[in-house]
Design a protein around this motif. Sequence first.
Motif, PDB file in Angstrom:
ATOM      1  N   ALA A  40      45.383  39.158  45.295  1.00 42.51           N
ATOM      2  CA  ALA A  40      46.576  38.694  46.289  1.00 42.51           C
ATOM      3  C   ALA A  40      47.721  39.621  45.699  1.00 42.51           C
ATOM      4  N   SER A  52      46.779  43.048  46.556  1.00 45.09           N
ATOM      5  CA  SER A  52      46.803  43.504  48.037  1.00 45.09           C
ATOM      6  C   SER A  52      48.334  43.424  48.734  1.00 45.09           C
ATOM      7  N   THR A  91      50.261  46.697  50.283  1.00 43.07           N
ATOM      8  CA  THR A  91      50.499  46.417  51.455  1.00 43.07           C
ATOM      9  C   THR A  91      52.097  47.066  51.631  1.00 43.07           C
ATOM     10  N   THR A 142      40.336  36.847  61.618  1.00 38.18           N
ATOM     11  CA  THR A 142      39.688  37.402  60.269  1.00 38.18           C
ATOM     12  C   THR A 142      38.500  37.738  60.429  1.00 38.18           C
ATOM     13  N   HIS A 200      42.541  43.415  53.641  1.00 40.63           N
ATOM     14  CA  HIS A 200      43.818  42.651  53.334  1.00 40.63           C
ATOM     15  C   HIS A 200      45.101  43.756  53.638  1.00 40.63           C
ATOM     16  N   ASN A 210      47.356  42.988  56.775  1.00 40.17           N
ATOM     17  CA  ASN A 210      48.978  42.390  56.519  1.00 40.17           C
ATOM     18  C   ASN A 210      49.930  43.460  56.848  1.00 40.17           C
ATOM     19  N   THR A 245      46.952  36.560  51.596  1.00 36.77           N
ATOM     20  CA  THR A 245      45.609  37.001  50.885  1.00 36.77           C
ATOM     21  C   THR A 245      45.550  35.942  49.852  1.00 36.77           C
ATOM     22  N   SER A 294      43.015  33.658  51.696  1.00 35.46           N
ATOM     23  CA  SER A 294      42.035  34.547  52.538  1.00 35.46           C
ATOM     24  C   SER A 294      40.688  33.893  52.420  1.00 35.46           C
ATOM     25  N   THR A 309      37.822  37.065  55.674  1.00 40.61           N
ATOM     26  CA  THR A 309      37.433  38.732  55.329  1.00 40.61           C
ATOM     27  C   THR A 309      36.816  38.343  53.863  1.00 40.61           C
TER      28      THR A 309
END
Length: 546
Positions: free
Chosen positions: A72, A75, A79, A113, A139, A143, A200, A203, A206
């Motif tokens: 997380a 990601s 992002t 997803t 991810h 996002n 994330t 999640s 995914t």
Amino acid sequence: MAGRVERDRAALNRLPRWAVPALAALPAGGLALFFAYPVGTLLTRVLRPGSVTDVLRAPGLAGVLWFTVWQAVVSTVLTLVVGFAPAYVLARYRFTGRRAVLAAVTVPFMLPTVVVGAAFVALLPANWHGTARAVVAAHVFFNIAVVVRLLGSMWAVVPEGITAAARTLGASPWHLLRHVVLPLLRPGLWASATVVFLFTFTSFGTVRLLGGPAHATLEVEIARRATQLGDVDGAAVLSVLQLLVLGAVVWWSSRFQRRTAVQLPGARSLRRARSREQRRLVGTVAAVATIVMATPLVVMVSRSFRLGGRWSMAAWRTLGHTEVRPGVSLGVDPLASLFVSLRFAALAALLSVVIGALAALAIGSARRHGRLLDVGLMLPLGTSAVTIGLGILIAFDTAPIDWRAKWWLIPVGHALVATPFVVRALVPVLRAIPAEQRNAAAVLGASPWRAWWAVDVRRISAPLVGAVGLAAAISLGEFGATTFLTRSGRETLPIAIARLLTRAGETPRAQGFALATMLLVATALIIVIAERRVFGEGSVLDARGA
């Protein structure tokens, strides 16, 4: 005297005291029965002696927690980095094709997803499947829209004069970014990071398709314990643990954002790229962003038409078959899952629109006192779908309310997730109605009920039509809660896609891509229509991220 006249007119327009509780009864009752009661049931499971310590000592749980957190964080950071340039270009520049680029960047965030997972299964090489880097890549793709919208909305109001003054004083581009722009963007950066981290961290679809057995998040571990191991108590403990972590993150983030709030006097204004460098930047970022966001989906669609290295319609033609070859079952009826999803989506849309409309009218009529119902109906959005599905499964498994095998639990769970979007579509419309319209109805002799019907109810009729489509789109793509509530013969499209993509052989996988393509087209069309008919540009995304 004028104030007294206004109060008298308001009294004439006021509905009877019992009207607001009557309007709120069904939404509040549904929320209590299908959200508060299941979540409360989860809590009672956790409070059993020794339940928490037994779960936390389970082998392998530390690895699941560590993977959930670090993927997380990674990601989120990636992002922010990848979404920084598109957020700037789309927030500051007007150019041909801007709306198309904005759609290409933001629509994937509203896709199911399972569609995003299927797209990356189709795109990535086989040696990436079942790896952490596949999960992180998906991810980031999913996002980027959060950064573009939340950071972009902050960037759009940064005054041009501030950056121009810094350049005049000799600031280099790096110093301008580091010492001027980033401090002003800090609230937007933090809001984006918080939303991306929450999505994330929780999640499910995914990770389930791309992570493999060695890379499970808490959501996947909760589903595994409940549906495969039969460890319902352990799954309940992990669900509550996740809720506590999410609550702590949101609380800490809210406090931090209040301390770092920045007042910007600038107004949103897009400008044309003037210099060659600006035109090059805009063109490059727009082209790269569109290609990157479109490629996984295009590859997924193309893979549904390929078998044995050749173009073929075989996967589409055999969607109605339940066997790969005579005697070898698929384990799911692909075409039947489409009709099951459509039937559930229609019922979920009906439920969410009726409940959402009643709730919005109650909130609008109650004014200040409607906030409790408004906040309560938003709670399912702050709770993962896996937790909702597990709670419903546990709460309704014994007499006198043994509803586990009831088919209607699935559309009810979908409606629970979709109703907040309906409320968010209608409440701002009701609050924007000028008081003079109701006063005019009273002066013309209309009763409170007739004035309410003519002014309030008719005003929400147009956005209500779009809300039906949005609720249907949410139901079509719901995967987390459905994982717990589905039964053999009642598999929805996301469930069928996940099963087909995890089976061996080219044909089942191509069929999974075909179903994912159908879900992609249906969801994208509904979202685009809802954006225009109900929310306005970008607000569907803003409502989901809220």
